[in-house]
Scaffold this motif. Structure first.
Motif, PDB file in Angstrom:
ATOM      1  N   ASN A  15     -12.951  -0.967   3.898  1.00 45.57           N
ATOM      2  CA  ASN A  15     -12.210   0.240   3.090  1.00 45.57           C
ATOM      3  C   ASN A  15     -12.073   1.126   4.386  1.00 45.57           C
ATOM      4  O   ASN A  15     -12.984   1.320   5.143  1.00 45.57           O
ATOM      5  CB  ASN A  15     -12.804   0.690   2.085  1.00 45.57           C
ATOM      6  N   ARG A  17     -10.098   3.488   7.728  1.00 48.36           N
ATOM      7  CA  ARG A  17      -9.409   3.405   8.707  1.00 48.36           C
ATOM      8  C   ARG A  17     -10.238   3.239  10.230  1.00 48.36           C
ATOM      9  O   ARG A  17     -11.202   3.832  10.076  1.00 48.36           O
ATOM     10  CB  ARG A  17      -8.279   4.543   8.730  1.00 48.36           C
ATOM     11  N   HIS A  77      -5.173  -0.931   8.440  1.00 47.69           N
ATOM     12  CA  HIS A  77      -5.176   0.292   7.468  1.00 47.69           C
ATOM     13  C   HIS A  77      -4.686   1.492   8.105  1.00 47.69           C
ATOM     14  O   HIS A  77      -3.954   2.336   7.790  1.00 47.69           O
ATOM     15  CB  HIS A  77      -6.513   0.155   6.774  1.00 47.69           C
ATOM     16  N   ASP A  80      -1.281   1.655   8.599  1.00 48.86           N
ATOM     17  CA  ASP A  80      -0.634   1.829   7.218  1.00 48.86           C
ATOM     18  C   ASP A  80      -0.012   0.354   6.795  1.00 48.86           C
ATOM     19  O   ASP A  80       1.009   0.066   6.263  1.00 48.86           O
ATOM     20  CB  ASP A  80       0.378   2.820   7.131  1.00 48.86           C
ATOM     21  N   SER A  82      -1.502  -3.624   5.318  1.00 48.04           N
ATOM     22  CA  SER A  82      -2.469  -4.346   4.361  1.00 48.04           C
ATOM     23  C   SER A  82      -3.563  -5.097   5.342  1.00 48.04           C
ATOM     24  O   SER A  82      -2.862  -5.518   6.421  1.00 48.04           O
ATOM     25  CB  SER A  82      -2.003  -5.339   3.444  1.00 48.04           C
ATOM     26  N   ASP A 111      -2.802  11.631   6.063  1.00 45.23           N
ATOM     27  CA  ASP A 111      -3.371  10.572   5.271  1.00 45.23           C
ATOM     28  C   ASP A 111      -2.511   9.836   5.000  1.00 45.23           C
ATOM     29  O   ASP A 111      -1.078   9.691   5.123  1.00 45.23           O
ATOM     30  CB  ASP A 111      -3.823  11.377   4.032  1.00 45.23           C
ATOM     31  N   ASN A 112      -3.132   8.352   4.727  1.00 44.77           N
ATOM     32  CA  ASN A 112      -2.151   7.179   4.153  1.00 44.77           C
ATOM     33  C   ASN A 112      -2.900   6.761   2.906  1.00 44.77           C
ATOM     34  O   ASN A 112      -4.009   7.306   2.688  1.00 44.77           O
ATOM     35  CB  ASN A 112      -1.556   6.292   5.230  1.00 44.77           C
ATOM     36  N   GLN A 113      -2.571   5.574   2.394  1.00 42.19           N
ATOM     37  CA  GLN A 113      -2.988   5.167   1.143  1.00 42.19           C
ATOM     38  C   GLN A 113      -4.462   4.563   1.429  1.00 42.19           C
ATOM     39  O   GLN A 113      -5.344   4.133   0.588  1.00 42.19           O
ATOM     40  CB  GLN A 113      -2.176   3.798   0.837  1.00 42.19           C
ATOM     41  N   TYR A 114      -5.038   4.519   2.984  1.00 46.07           N
ATOM     42  CA  TYR A 114      -6.208   3.894   3.238  1.00 46.07           C
ATOM     43  C   TYR A 114      -7.277   4.844   3.331  1.00 46.07           C
ATOM     44  O   TYR A 114      -8.409   4.633   3.869  1.00 46.07           O
ATOM     45  CB  TYR A 114      -6.174   2.864   4.238  1.00 46.07           C
TER      46      TYR A 114
END
Length: 119
Positions: A15, A17, A77, A80, A82, A111-114
């Protein structure tokens, strides 16, 4: 050397970056250590010509397999993407090139989803 040790401290952390610097310094030290151990294996007599691996370099490769996968997933990640993109090298020739391009791309800003940017 600090970047290399940071990756090892995050042994199986998939998890978050990883910056380009963290990824590429880990890969650089990984290649240097592997080459050094392969040389020791060759001159020490533990190098197996059939498998192309020696005792020390083989043990080292197994030891850094999980951290290498983890830092690659965290690097994906950071762009951005998977972590499943790690499987793209299964496509002959083009897959490895695509993954390399992903690894050299700059981070997504902010920030991004990770998570937040490691910069």
């Amino acid at each position: 050397m600090n970047w290399y040790l940071e990756v090892l401290k995050k042994y199986a952390e998939f998890n978050g970056r990883a910056s380009r610097q963290e990824y590429w310094f880990f890969m650089l030290f990984n290649i240097l250590i592997s080459a050094f151990l392969a040389t020791i294996d060759f001159f020490g007599g533990s190098f197996n010509v059939e498998t192309g691996v020696g005792l020390l370099s083989g043990l080292y490769s197994v030891a850094v397999l999980i951290p290498g996968i983890a830092v690659t997933v965290r690097r994906l990640h950071d762009t951005d993407r998977s972590g499943w993109w790690l499987l793209i090298p299964l496509i002959p020739v083009i897959g490895g090139i695509v993954l390399f391009i992903f690894m050299v791309q700059d981070s997504t800003s902010g920030d991004n989803q990770y998570g937040s940017s490691p910069k």
